[in-house]
Design an enzyme around this catalytic site. Structure first.
Site, PDB file in Angstrom:
ATOM      1  N   HIS A   1      -9.722  -2.315  -9.125  1.00  0.00           N
ATOM      2  CA  HIS A   1      -9.486  -3.446 -10.042  1.00  0.00           C
ATOM      3  C   HIS A   1      -9.405  -4.786  -9.296  1.00  0.00           C
ATOM      4  O   HIS A   1      -9.422  -5.838  -9.906  1.00  0.00           O
ATOM      5  CB  HIS A   1      -8.243  -3.194 -10.917  1.00  0.00           C
ATOM      6  CG  HIS A   1      -6.940  -3.574 -10.289  1.00  0.00           C
ATOM      7  ND1 HIS A   1      -5.870  -4.033 -11.027  1.00  0.00           N
ATOM      8  CD2 HIS A   1      -6.526  -3.566  -8.996  1.00  0.00           C
ATOM      9  CE1 HIS A   1      -4.861  -4.299 -10.214  1.00  0.00           C
ATOM     10  NE2 HIS A   1      -5.229  -4.021  -8.992  1.00  0.00           N
TER      11      HIS A   1
ATOM     12  N   ASP B   1      -5.441   1.852   5.728  1.00  0.00           N
ATOM     13  CA  ASP B   1      -5.419   0.461   5.252  1.00  0.00           C
ATOM     14  C   ASP B   1      -5.891  -0.415   6.413  1.00  0.00           C
ATOM     15  O   ASP B   1      -6.216   0.083   7.502  1.00  0.00           O
ATOM     16  CB  ASP B   1      -4.001   0.058   4.790  1.00  0.00           C
ATOM     17  CG  ASP B   1      -4.018  -1.013   3.691  1.00  0.00           C
ATOM     18  OD1 ASP B   1      -4.482  -2.131   3.988  1.00  0.00           O
ATOM     19  OD2 ASP B   1      -3.576  -0.740   2.565  1.00  0.00           O
TER      20      ASP B   1
HETATM   21  C1  LIG Z   1      -3.448  -3.925  -4.661  1.00  0.00           C
HETATM   22  S1  LIG Z   1      -3.077  -3.232  -3.122  1.00  0.00           S
HETATM   23  C2  LIG Z   1      -2.819  -1.547  -3.581  1.00  0.00           C
HETATM   24  C3  LIG Z   1      -1.969  -0.842  -2.570  1.00  0.00           C
HETATM   25  C4  LIG Z   1      -1.590   0.575  -2.945  1.00  0.00           C
HETATM   26  N1  LIG Z   1      -2.746   1.420  -3.121  1.00  0.00           N
HETATM   27  C5  LIG Z   1      -0.730   0.574  -4.185  1.00  0.00           C
HETATM   28  O1  LIG Z   1      -1.114   1.193  -5.172  1.00  0.00           O
HETATM   29  O2  LIG Z   1       0.335  -0.068  -4.177  1.00  0.00           O
HETATM   30  C6  LIG Z   1      -4.637  -3.192  -2.287  1.00  0.00           C
HETATM   31  C7  LIG Z   1      -4.556  -2.598  -0.911  1.00  0.00           C
HETATM   32  O3  LIG Z   1      -5.885  -2.577  -0.362  1.00  0.00           O
HETATM   33  C8  LIG Z   1      -5.808  -2.916   0.995  1.00  0.00           C
HETATM   34  N2  LIG Z   1      -7.129  -3.391   1.422  1.00  0.00           N
HETATM   35  C9  LIG Z   1      -7.740  -4.547   1.108  1.00  0.00           C
HETATM   36  N3  LIG Z   1      -8.942  -4.603   1.678  1.00  0.00           N
HETATM   37  C10 LIG Z   1      -9.088  -3.455   2.377  1.00  0.00           C
HETATM   38  C11 LIG Z   1     -10.143  -2.931   3.159  1.00  0.00           C
HETATM   39  N4  LIG Z   1     -11.264  -3.617   3.339  1.00  0.00           N
HETATM   40  N5  LIG Z   1      -9.975  -1.730   3.711  1.00  0.00           N
HETATM   41  C12 LIG Z   1      -8.831  -1.015   3.528  1.00  0.00           C
HETATM   42  N6  LIG Z   1      -7.796  -1.472   2.787  1.00  0.00           N
HETATM   43  C13 LIG Z   1      -7.930  -2.676   2.208  1.00  0.00           C
HETATM   44  C14 LIG Z   1      -4.746  -3.984   1.026  1.00  0.00           C
HETATM   45  O4  LIG Z   1      -4.238  -4.172   2.341  1.00  0.00           O
HETATM   46  C15 LIG Z   1      -3.720  -3.415   0.055  1.00  0.00           C
HETATM   47  O5  LIG Z   1      -2.820  -2.561   0.714  1.00  0.00           O
END
Ligand SMILES: C[S@@+](CC[C@H](N)C(=O)[O-])C[C@H]1O[C@@H](n2cnc3c(N)ncnc32)[C@H](O)[C@@H]1O
Length: 424
Positions: A321, A280
């Site tokens: 999404h 992440d």
């Molecule tokens: C909606 S959350 C989903 C988290 C987890 N997969 C879950 O199902 O609960 C989106 C995740 O994507 C991460 N994220 C956003 N942009 C990112 C990036 N450019 N690279 C890696 N992670 C990212 C956010 O920090 C967050 O933890």
């Protein structure tokens, strides 16, 4: 030969007769489902994909909503949507932000006058707000002016929803109300910079940037995401049940955008033989304590950059999404160089429900899905998608990924879509 067209009065009579017949059909279907429901014990638990009890309950809600719409005349119905819908949110927002739900005891009640003193609103005004809320099934006010919680309003004061409702009365209403302005300005809401969130919140920051700058709301949002485990339709616990993770026994899986690893942990509890790397952004990973599990570690990685690790599985839950198609393609392009033959891509997302034979029986799920889709549009300019849309998205960037199927048991709104990499 001339064909007689029915007069307006005749057309109305025919329409009314078919409406009455449809209401009767639904009334019978409601009675039948209610009787079956009464005969069942509620054995649902948060670990279950929908129990029969829960499925019947949803069918009943769908059938009753459909019957109620049939009985409405259009103007009343439409005023209910526009004037009523706006007031529903406005009144609930006022009561929540005034602190009314917390000031009403969960057992017994509080005199209206004392409540008005606590929340600093005059008695008659508060009484009127509560009368309106009462028509929504929230709170009751007795003849003796004692305010009590109803079963539904108690959810604003206790349980998993109470700590996050402030987010819900702040961001969704204004983002939804300004969809028109965002669409007029850009012709679509594709991408976080074009979402109506920015119009509603009167900010130039995207949803993500704004939350970074407003940690109180970011914390609400995280809690909201975690509260999904209470809902059997979306519970992440289901992911350990709907997919046979033994294919990764002794192998390594990356949970891309895996946050705190809360989902991987649920899978690991059931399948301890998998090595997990949770990737992440630094701001998510840095504050985390070191992993307490030998088979789970955290790593900073931006998924828009090239994936540095070739492993056996890449698991992405609720990532695509959040992003417009063009951004999803960039995420897939980042993954592509790391893929080796046999590697699997697992994408866990809410997928568009298959229509039920009687549309009303699938109405609750359809509402849930389309609501989420509009939320993604208005907050972050993104999409919920059908299975076919995910397939096209992946195939367009990595044709070497062969689609194996969507694992989605009846009742779960979230499925795991699975691909395996075969050299291109
Ligand atoms: C909606 S959350 C989903 C988290 C987890 N997969 C879950 O199902 O609960 C989106 C995740 O994507 C991460 N994220 C956003 N942009 C990112 C990036 N450019 N690279 C890696 N992670 C990212 C956010 O920090 C967050 O933890």
């Amino acid at each position: 030969m001339t064909v007689e067209t029915p007069s307006t009065a005749e057309a109305l009579r025919l329409a009314n007769a078919s409406t009455t017949a449809e209401v009767l059909r639904l009334a019978n279907a409601i009675q039948e489902a209610a009787q079956r429901l009464a005969a069942l014990r509620d054995e649902s638990s948060p670990d279950d994909v929908l129990s029969e009890h829960e499925q019947l309950r949803q069918q009943l809600i769908g059938r009753m909503a459909h019957a109620s719409r049939l009985l409405q005349n259009p103007i009343d119905y439409l005023k209910g949507l526009t004037q009523g819908g706006a007031l529903d949110v406005g009144v609930v927002r006022a009561l929540v932000l005034l602190g009314v739900p917390k000031a009403v005891p969960l057992t017994g009640g509080i005199p209206l006058e004392a409540l008005a003193g606590t929340v600093k609103v005059d008695v008659s005004t508060l009484g009127r707000l509560l009368d309106y809320a009462g028509t929504l099934g929230l709170f009751t006010v007795s003849d003796e002016q004692l305010v009590r919680h109803s079963r539904l309003s108690a959810g604003l004061a206790q349980g998993t929803y109470a700590p996050i409702v402030e987010w819900d009365v702040t961001i969704p209403p204004v983002s939804a109300l300004r969809l028109y302005e965002a669409l007029r300005a850009n012709g679509n809401c594709e991408g976080a910079e074009r979402a109506s969130f920015q119009f509603g919140m009167e900010t130039n920051e995207t949803f993500y940037e704004w939350h970074k700058a407003n940690p109180k709301y970011a914390a609400f949002f995280r809690l909201g995401m975690e509260s999904e485990k209470e809902d059997p339709r979306t519970a992440p616990q289901n992911l350990a049940r709907i997919y046979d993770w033994t294919v990764f026994d002794g192998k390594t899986v990356i949970d891309l955008g895996g946050s705190t690893g809360h989902v991987a942990r649920l899978v690991a509890d059931k399948y301890p033989g998998i090595d997990w790397i949770i990737q992440d952004l630094p701001e998510t990973i840095k504050p985390l304590p070191p992993s307490d599990r030998a088979n789970m570690r955290f790593e900073e990685h931006d998924f828009f950059h090239t994936q540095p690790r070739s492993v056996d599985g890449y698991f992405l839950r609720y990532i695509f999404h959040n992003w417009a198609d063009s951004d999803c393609r960039r995420i897939l392009a980042g993954l592509k160089p790391a893929l080796r033959p046999g590697a699997r891509l697992l994408v866990a997302e809410m997928v568009q429900p298959v229509p039920t034979a009687a549309r009303e029986d699938g109405w609750v799920e359809e509402r849930l899905f389309t609501r989420r889709d509009m939320q993604m549009m208005s907050y972050v300019g993104a999409h919920e998608r059908t299975v076919d849309e995910y397939r096209r998205l992946v195939d367009g960037v990595i044709p070497g990924l062969r689609f194996l199927g969507c694992h989605k048991p009846m009742g779960s709104t979230v499925g795991i879509l699975e691909w395996i990499y075969t050299a291109e």
